[in-house]
Design a protein around this motif. Structure first.
Motif, short mmCIF file in Angstrom:
data_model
loop_
_atom_site.label_atom_id
_atom_site.label_comp_id
_atom_site.label_asym_id
_atom_site.label_seq_id
_atom_site.Cartn_x
_atom_site.Cartn_y
_atom_site.Cartn_z
N ALA A 195 23.51 26.26 30.97
CA ALA A 195 22.71 27.45 31.25
C ALA A 195 23.56 28.65 31.66
O ALA A 195 23.07 29.78 31.69
N ALA A 196 24.83 28.42 32.00
CA ALA A 196 25.68 29.48 32.53
C ALA A 196 26.13 30.45 31.45
O ALA A 196 26.42 30.06 30.32
N ASP A 197 26.18 31.71 31.82
CA ASP A 197 26.73 32.75 30.96
C ASP A 197 28.25 32.73 31.15
O ASP A 197 28.73 32.74 32.28
N PRO A 198 29.04 32.65 30.09
CA PRO A 198 30.50 32.61 30.24
C PRO A 198 31.05 33.77 31.08
O PRO A 198 31.99 33.60 31.86
N ALA A 199 30.44 34.95 30.96
CA ALA A 199 30.89 36.10 31.75
C ALA A 199 30.67 35.84 33.24
O ALA A 199 31.47 36.27 34.08
N MET A 200 29.57 35.13 33.58
CA MET A 200 29.29 34.82 34.97
C MET A 200 30.35 33.87 35.54
O MET A 200 30.79 34.02 36.68
N ILE A 201 30.79 32.92 34.74
CA ILE A 201 31.82 31.98 35.18
C ILE A 201 33.12 32.72 35.47
O ILE A 201 33.75 32.52 36.52
N VAL A 202 33.50 33.62 34.57
CA VAL A 202 34.72 34.41 34.76
C VAL A 202 34.57 35.32 35.98
O VAL A 202 35.49 35.46 36.78
N THR A 203 33.42 35.93 36.14
CA THR A 203 33.18 36.83 37.28
C THR A 203 33.29 36.07 38.61
O THR A 203 33.88 36.58 39.57
N ARG A 204 32.76 34.86 38.66
CA ARG A 204 32.87 34.06 39.89
C ARG A 204 34.33 33.74 40.20
O ARG A 204 34.77 33.80 41.35
N LEU A 205 35.10 33.40 39.16
CA LEU A 205 36.53 33.13 39.36
C LEU A 205 37.24 34.39 39.84
O LEU A 205 38.08 34.33 40.77
N GLU A 206 36.93 35.54 39.25
CA GLU A 206 37.56 36.80 39.66
C GLU A 206 37.25 37.13 41.11
O GLU A 206 38.13 37.56 41.87
N ARG A 207 36.00 36.93 41.53
CA ARG A 207 35.61 37.19 42.93
C ARG A 207 36.41 36.32 43.89
O ARG A 207 36.86 36.78 44.93
N GLN A 208 36.58 35.05 43.53
CA GLN A 208 37.35 34.16 44.40
C GLN A 208 38.80 34.61 44.47
O GLN A 208 39.42 34.55 45.53
N LEU A 209 39.35 35.07 43.36
CA LEU A 209 40.73 35.57 43.36
C LEU A 209 40.85 36.86 44.17
O LEU A 209 41.83 37.08 44.87
N GLN A 210 39.82 37.72 44.09
CA GLN A 210 39.84 38.98 44.84
C GLN A 210 39.78 38.73 46.35
O GLN A 210 40.29 39.54 47.13
N ARG A 211 39.17 37.64 46.77
CA ARG A 211 39.07 37.31 48.20
C ARG A 211 40.37 36.71 48.74
O ARG A 211 40.52 36.57 49.95
N LEU A 212 41.28 36.32 47.89
CA LEU A 212 42.51 35.66 48.35
C LEU A 212 43.32 36.48 49.36
O LEU A 212 43.79 35.92 50.36
N PRO A 213 43.49 37.80 49.19
CA PRO A 213 44.23 38.55 50.21
C PRO A 213 43.56 38.48 51.59
O PRO A 213 44.25 38.37 52.61
N ASP A 214 42.23 38.55 51.61
CA ASP A 214 41.51 38.44 52.89
C ASP A 214 41.67 37.05 53.49
O ASP A 214 41.87 36.90 54.70
N VAL A 215 41.60 36.03 52.66
CA VAL A 215 41.79 34.66 53.12
C VAL A 215 43.20 34.47 53.66
O VAL A 215 43.41 33.87 54.72
N LEU A 216 44.18 35.04 52.95
CA LEU A 216 45.56 34.96 53.39
C LEU A 216 45.75 35.65 54.74
O LEU A 216 46.37 35.09 55.66
N ALA A 217 45.20 36.84 54.90
CA ALA A 217 45.33 37.58 56.16
C ALA A 217 44.66 36.82 57.30
O ALA A 217 45.21 36.71 58.41
#
Length: 176
Positions: free
Chosen positions: A60-82
């Motif tokens: 049922a997943a839209d491929p763009a949604m899967i990529v967007t979720r991965l991108e969001r997790q990658l974008q949070r990495l600097p905050d997680v690191l800090a």
């Protein structure tokens, strides 16, 4: 592609890690499993990112949604690191402070000692004021144990009669 791997996988098994692509300069991989439920895991191992999808969710997943979720997790990495670095610094400071306190006297040791002495004084005063009233006690002669039971009962009865039951039991009509 992952659906094909899942369809080809025998029940109760897990596929090897499958390269899928790259995102943000990091390798994206996947793994499919049919252990309990059919499941697809999308991984970015270098960033410790993992997403799990059941077969129904995947279909049922839209491929763009899967990529967007991965991108969001990658974008949070600097905050997680800090955040992680702040926690590490706080833990290191706490460890250093604890190391400095090892072997040092406790700040409240004198107060604790004083309170323990006061408690002992109170306990001693209570013990002195709570002496049992021995005026109503009856001494039992344990030498009658060697006698037969009837004789021991009779000896105890005579002893109680001789003491005239100081506690008033005789006047209440009680006897052995």
């Amino acid at each position: 592609m992952l659906q094909e791997h899942l369809d080809a996988l025998p029940p109760g098994s897990t596929s090897p890690i499958i390269p899928v692509g790259a995102l943000g300069g990091l390798a994206v991989t996947a793994q499919v499993t049919t252990m309990i439920d059919d499941e697809i895991r999308v991984l970015i191992a270098d960033a410790k990112v993992e997403q799990r999808y059941t077969l129904g969710e995947w279909q049922a997943a839209d491929p763009a949604m899967i990529v967007t979720r991965l991108e969001r997790q990658l974008q949070r990495l600097p905050d997680v690191l800090a955040s992680t670095q702040t926690e590490v610094a706080a833990a290191a400071a706490e460890a250093a402070s604890a190391q400095e306190r090892i072997g040092q006297p406790w700040d409240h040791a004198e107060q604790l000692s004083s309170l323990r002495r006061r408690q002992q004084e109170i306990d001693e005063r209570l013990a002195a004021t709570v002496e049992p009233d021995r005026s109503t006690e009856v001494d039992i002669d344990l030498t009658v144990v060697d006698q037969p039971l009837d004789a021991a009962i009779e000896a105890a009865r005579q002893r109680l009669d001789a003491l005239e039951l100081r506690d008033g039991a005789r006047s209440a009509g009680l006897s052995l």
